[in-house]
Scaffold this motif. Sequence first.
Motif, PDB file in Angstrom:
ATOM      1  N   ILE A  37       0.742  -1.129   0.045  1.00 34.48           N
ATOM      2  CA  ILE A  37      -0.015  -0.067   0.018  1.00 34.48           C
ATOM      3  C   ILE A  37       0.817   1.412   0.104  1.00 34.48           C
ATOM      4  CG2 ILE A  37      -1.791   1.184   1.299  1.00 34.48           C
ATOM      5  CD1 ILE A  37      -2.652  -1.451  -0.131  1.00 34.48           C
TER       6      ILE A  37
ATOM      7  N   PRO B 107      -6.018   6.491  -0.912  1.00 38.61           N
ATOM      8  CA  PRO B 107      -6.813   5.662  -1.526  1.00 38.61           C
ATOM      9  C   PRO B 107      -6.651   4.448  -1.767  1.00 38.61           C
ATOM     10  CG  PRO B 107      -6.228   7.582  -2.794  1.00 38.61           C
ATOM     11  CD  PRO B 107      -5.087   7.370  -1.757  1.00 38.61           C
ATOM     12  N   GLN B 108      -5.401   3.849  -1.908  1.00 34.65           N
ATOM     13  CA  GLN B 108      -5.111   2.274  -2.062  1.00 34.65           C
ATOM     14  C   GLN B 108      -5.385   1.660  -0.541  1.00 34.65           C
ATOM     15  OE1 GLN B 108      -1.026   1.925  -2.854  1.00 34.65           O
ATOM     16  NE2 GLN B 108      -1.410   0.453  -4.473  1.00 34.65           N
TER      17      GLN B 108
ATOM     18  N   LEU C 244      -7.601   2.659   1.509  1.00 36.07           N
ATOM     19  CA  LEU C 244      -9.089   2.501   1.953  1.00 36.07           C
ATOM     20  C   LEU C 244      -9.565   1.509   1.214  1.00 36.07           C
ATOM     21  CD1 LEU C 244     -11.167   4.200   3.344  1.00 36.07           C
ATOM     22  CD2 LEU C 244     -11.645   5.294   1.364  1.00 36.07           C
ATOM     23  N   LYS C 245      -9.193   1.239   0.234  1.00 45.66           N
ATOM     24  CA  LYS C 245      -9.683  -0.157  -0.839  1.00 45.66           C
ATOM     25  C   LYS C 245      -9.002  -1.093  -0.122  1.00 45.66           C
ATOM     26  CE  LYS C 245      -9.587   1.783  -5.536  1.00 45.66           C
ATOM     27  NZ  LYS C 245      -8.856   1.883  -6.692  1.00 45.66           N
ATOM     28  N   GLN C 246      -7.840  -1.339   0.466  1.00 50.12           N
ATOM     29  CA  GLN C 246      -7.355  -2.514   0.996  1.00 50.12           C
ATOM     30  C   GLN C 246      -8.077  -2.953   2.312  1.00 50.12           C
ATOM     31  OE1 GLN C 246      -5.071  -4.800  -0.220  1.00 50.12           O
ATOM     32  NE2 GLN C 246      -5.739  -6.068   1.619  1.00 50.12           N
TER      33      GLN C 246
ATOM     34  N   ARG D 194     -11.097  -1.956   2.849  1.00 48.17           N
ATOM     35  CA  ARG D 194     -12.578  -2.569   2.448  1.00 48.17           C
ATOM     36  C   ARG D 194     -12.277  -4.141   2.248  1.00 48.17           C
ATOM     37  NH1 ARG D 194     -16.988   0.191   1.097  1.00 48.17           N
ATOM     38  NH2 ARG D 194     -15.732   2.095   1.180  1.00 48.17           N
ATOM     39  N   ARG D 195     -11.312  -4.375   1.313  1.00 48.25           N
ATOM     40  CA  ARG D 195     -11.131  -5.816   0.875  1.00 48.25           C
ATOM     41  C   ARG D 195     -11.064  -6.699   2.016  1.00 48.25           C
ATOM     42  NH1 ARG D 195      -6.371  -4.984  -2.220  1.00 48.25           N
ATOM     43  NH2 ARG D 195      -7.735  -3.576  -3.880  1.00 48.25           N
ATOM     44  N   CYS D 196     -10.061  -6.294   2.810  1.00 45.21           N
ATOM     45  CA  CYS D 196      -9.683  -7.051   4.142  1.00 45.21           C
ATOM     46  C   CYS D 196     -10.916  -7.221   5.050  1.00 45.21           C
ATOM     47  CB  CYS D 196      -8.489  -6.509   5.074  1.00 45.21           C
ATOM     48  SG  CYS D 196      -7.080  -7.316   4.091  1.00 45.21           S
TER      49      CYS D 196
ATOM     50  N   ASP E  54     -19.304   2.243   6.089  1.00 46.37           N
ATOM     51  CA  ASP E  54     -18.146   2.990   5.594  1.00 46.37           C
ATOM     52  C   ASP E  54     -17.226   4.029   6.395  1.00 46.37           C
ATOM     53  OD1 ASP E  54     -18.876   1.947   3.056  1.00 46.37           O
ATOM     54  OD2 ASP E  54     -19.757   3.862   2.383  1.00 46.37           O
TER      55      ASP E  54
ATOM     56  N   ALA F 176      -8.778   2.912   8.147  1.00 43.71           N
ATOM     57  CA  ALA F 176      -7.852   3.252   7.140  1.00 43.71           C
ATOM     58  C   ALA F 176      -7.028   4.629   7.919  1.00 43.71           C
ATOM     59  CB  ALA F 176      -8.400   3.733   5.862  1.00 43.71           C
TER      60      ALA F 176
END
Length: 90
Positions: free
Chosen positions: A48, A52-53, A55-57, A59-61, A71, A78
């Motif tokens: 990471i 923004p990356q 935040l995505k990670q 969410r994925r995790c 959210d 994050a």
Amino acid sequence: MRVPLFFTLALSALASPAPAAPNAAQLHQQSCTSCHGSEVYTRPNHRIRSKPQLLKQVRRCTMAAGAKWFDDEIAAVAEYLDANYYHFPR
Ligand code: HEC
């Protein structure tokens, strides 16, 4: 001076943060420590590289963890990881 107990309790209830505010440290502790520890955040080649990356990670995790987070909870964790491990420039 002695303050009556009921008064102290009433005051501390007023002073405590809104219960809706997600507690990122606690959420992270509950759902994010079973597969990896904080070493994945701090390893030299960590994947990471931006907020923004991150935040995505997160969410994925949460999905990998089977955690159903709102959210604002994802965003709070994050932020927590950024503040404690990644330190991305803002
Ligand atoms: C089901 C297992 C699992 C759970 C539970 C889990 N993760 Fe992960 N996580 C992974 C895997 C697998 C990777 C990728 C590790 C790698 O690239 O070597 C990863 C990587 C990450 C990374 C990227 C690290 C980097 O390289 O910079 C972050 C951030 C992260 N997880 C956050 C979380 C958060 C927040 C939670 C709690 C919601 C969580 N993880 C829970 C499996 C999990």
